[in-house]
Design a protein around this motif. Structure first.
Motif, mmCIF file in Angstrom:
data_model
loop_
_atom_site.group_PDB
_atom_site.id
_atom_site.type_symbol
_atom_site.label_atom_id
_atom_site.label_comp_id
_atom_site.label_asym_id
_atom_site.label_seq_id
_atom_site.Cartn_x
_atom_site.Cartn_y
_atom_site.Cartn_z
ATOM 1 N N GLY A 139 -33.487 15.743 -44.649
ATOM 2 C CA GLY A 139 -34.086 17.065 -44.484
ATOM 3 C C GLY A 139 -35.344 17.190 -45.314
ATOM 4 O O GLY A 139 -35.647 16.330 -46.141
ATOM 5 N N MET A 140 -36.070 18.267 -45.095
ATOM 6 C CA MET A 140 -37.328 18.496 -45.807
ATOM 7 C C MET A 140 -37.106 19.265 -47.106
ATOM 8 O O MET A 140 -38.042 19.464 -47.869
ATOM 9 C CB MET A 140 -38.305 19.268 -44.912
ATOM 10 N N ARG A 141 -35.878 19.714 -47.327
ATOM 11 C CA ARG A 141 -35.556 20.461 -48.530
ATOM 12 C C ARG A 141 -34.320 19.861 -49.185
ATOM 13 O O ARG A 141 -33.634 19.028 -48.593
ATOM 14 C CB ARG A 141 -35.308 21.940 -48.189
ATOM 15 N N ARG A 142 -34.004 20.275 -50.397
ATOM 16 C CA ARG A 142 -32.840 19.732 -51.096
ATOM 17 C C ARG A 142 -31.531 20.128 -50.423
ATOM 18 O O ARG A 142 -30.536 19.414 -50.505
ATOM 19 C CB ARG A 142 -32.822 20.228 -52.547
ATOM 20 N N ARG A 143 -31.529 21.270 -49.785
ATOM 21 C CA ARG A 143 -30.318 21.764 -49.160
ATOM 22 C C ARG A 143 -30.684 22.591 -47.938
ATOM 23 O O ARG A 143 -31.684 23.294 -47.939
ATOM 24 C CB ARG A 143 -29.545 22.646 -50.158
ATOM 25 N N ILE A 144 -29.888 22.472 -46.900
ATOM 26 C CA ILE A 144 -30.117 23.294 -45.716
ATOM 27 C C ILE A 144 -28.805 23.956 -45.312
ATOM 28 O O ILE A 144 -27.711 23.528 -45.702
ATOM 29 C CB ILE A 144 -30.661 22.481 -44.525
#
Length: 324
Positions: free
Chosen positions: A46-51
């Motif tokens: 993903g593009m973030r640490r958490r989705i």
């Protein structure tokens, strides 16, 4: 084979799960097919640490900076299902960042695939320009408007085009995964499909609702309403133009722009929809149904239905999902 599934925030739960489950089942079945069968190493990135999924579940992901270069990257659908919410989602920063990553991976030779609304994320990168693609059938008007340089074939379930592969709506995530498995082992793909109770399907046409597409444009909607009253009669573009208050040229251009079809082709789609409805809700024989939708004989209708849906009449007699 190293596969990355690029899950963006508010990912469509079913899409993500379907890709993971189908590939996992293939891995479980691989040894029964061939000891040397390809295994799929699947990583959710993903593009973030958490989705979070569209239903609010947290998904553990691997940051793109820590992941190995994949052979394949797949983009499951976003949770946004309708044009208005989808256009807002495509403006998000994580979606734009994903586009940069996809261009980088495609440039390095990674096969890029997407399904359902994930095809919009891919198309936003301009990587599909000049190529053929498919998407969710009800979003075809929006896709054409946003990406006029892409050859959209929304009736197709899966389309591959030199380094890219796109799949249709919602559960076409299964077809996308099976397509990928089939590249490694047709036998394994067939066995996996049997375990999932999935029959081969090459078209979305049998599921599409033409009048849903027509609502994207008032002129197209007027044409659709006029056409439905004349399905058993010969088609006349001149009569259609008069009935909709437009010229033949304007009507043809608008239909091509909105639904990607000529007036005659769209008229035939409505005939097909009506014929399928009659096959599933009446005991009329094929010749009788053919006459009701404007064809000279059952043989002509049988040929048209197979070409449009990829299914014989006997299969179309059975309602989908066990509906009465």
């Amino acid at each position: 084979m190293r596969i990355h599934i690029l899950a963006l925030d508010e990912v469509f739960d079913t899409g993500l799960s379907t890709l993971l489950d189908t590939l996992n089942i293939a891995n479980d079945l691989a040894s029964s097919v061939d000891a040397l069968s390809t295994r799929f190493t699947v990583t959710v990135i993903g593009m973030r640490r958490r989705i979070r999924t569209s239903h609010g579940f947290t998904v553990p992901i691997v940051a793109t900076s820590r992941s190995e270069s994949p052979d394949v990257v797949l983009i499951p659908a976003l949770g946004a299902k309708m044009p208005e919410t989808l256009e807002l989602a495509l403006k998000r920063k994580d979606v734009r960042d994903a586009g940069s990553l996809l261009r980088e991976l495609a440039g390095a030779g990674t096969l890029v695939g997407a399904a359902c609304t994930g095809t919009f994320v891919l198309a936003d990168t301009s990587l599909l320009e000049g190529r053929s693609a498919t998407t969710s059938w009800w979003l075809a008007p929006l896709f054409r408007e946003r990406y006029p340089g892409v050859r959209l074939e929304e009736s197709r379930m899966v389309i591959s085009s030199s380094g890219f592969v796109t799949a249709g709506a919602a559960l076409a995530h299964i077809d996308l995964a099976l397509w990928l498995i089939r590249r490694s082992s047709p036998t394994l793909a067939e066995l996996t499909a049997r375990f999932l109770l999935i029959e081969p399907r090459s078209s979305q046409a049998v599921f599409a609702i033409p009048d849903h597409l027509s609502h994207a444009d008032t002129l197209v909607q007027r044409f659709e309403l006029w056409a439905r009253c004349r399905l058993g009669k010969p088609f006349s573009l001149g009569d259609a133009a008069i009935a909709t208050g437009s010229s033949e040229r304007t009507l043809s251009r608008r239909l091509q722009a909105v639904v990607g079809k000529s007036p005659l082709s769209y008229f035939q789609d409505l005939r097909v929809e009506r014929a399928i409805h009659l096959l599933r809700t009446s005991s009329d024989n094929v010749d009788s149904i053919a006459a009701q939708v404007g064809y000279a004989d059952g043989a002509t209708l049988r040929s048209l239905l197979r070409r449009k849906t990829g299914r014989p009449v006997s299969a179309l007699r059975i309602p989908p999902w066990g509906q009465p």
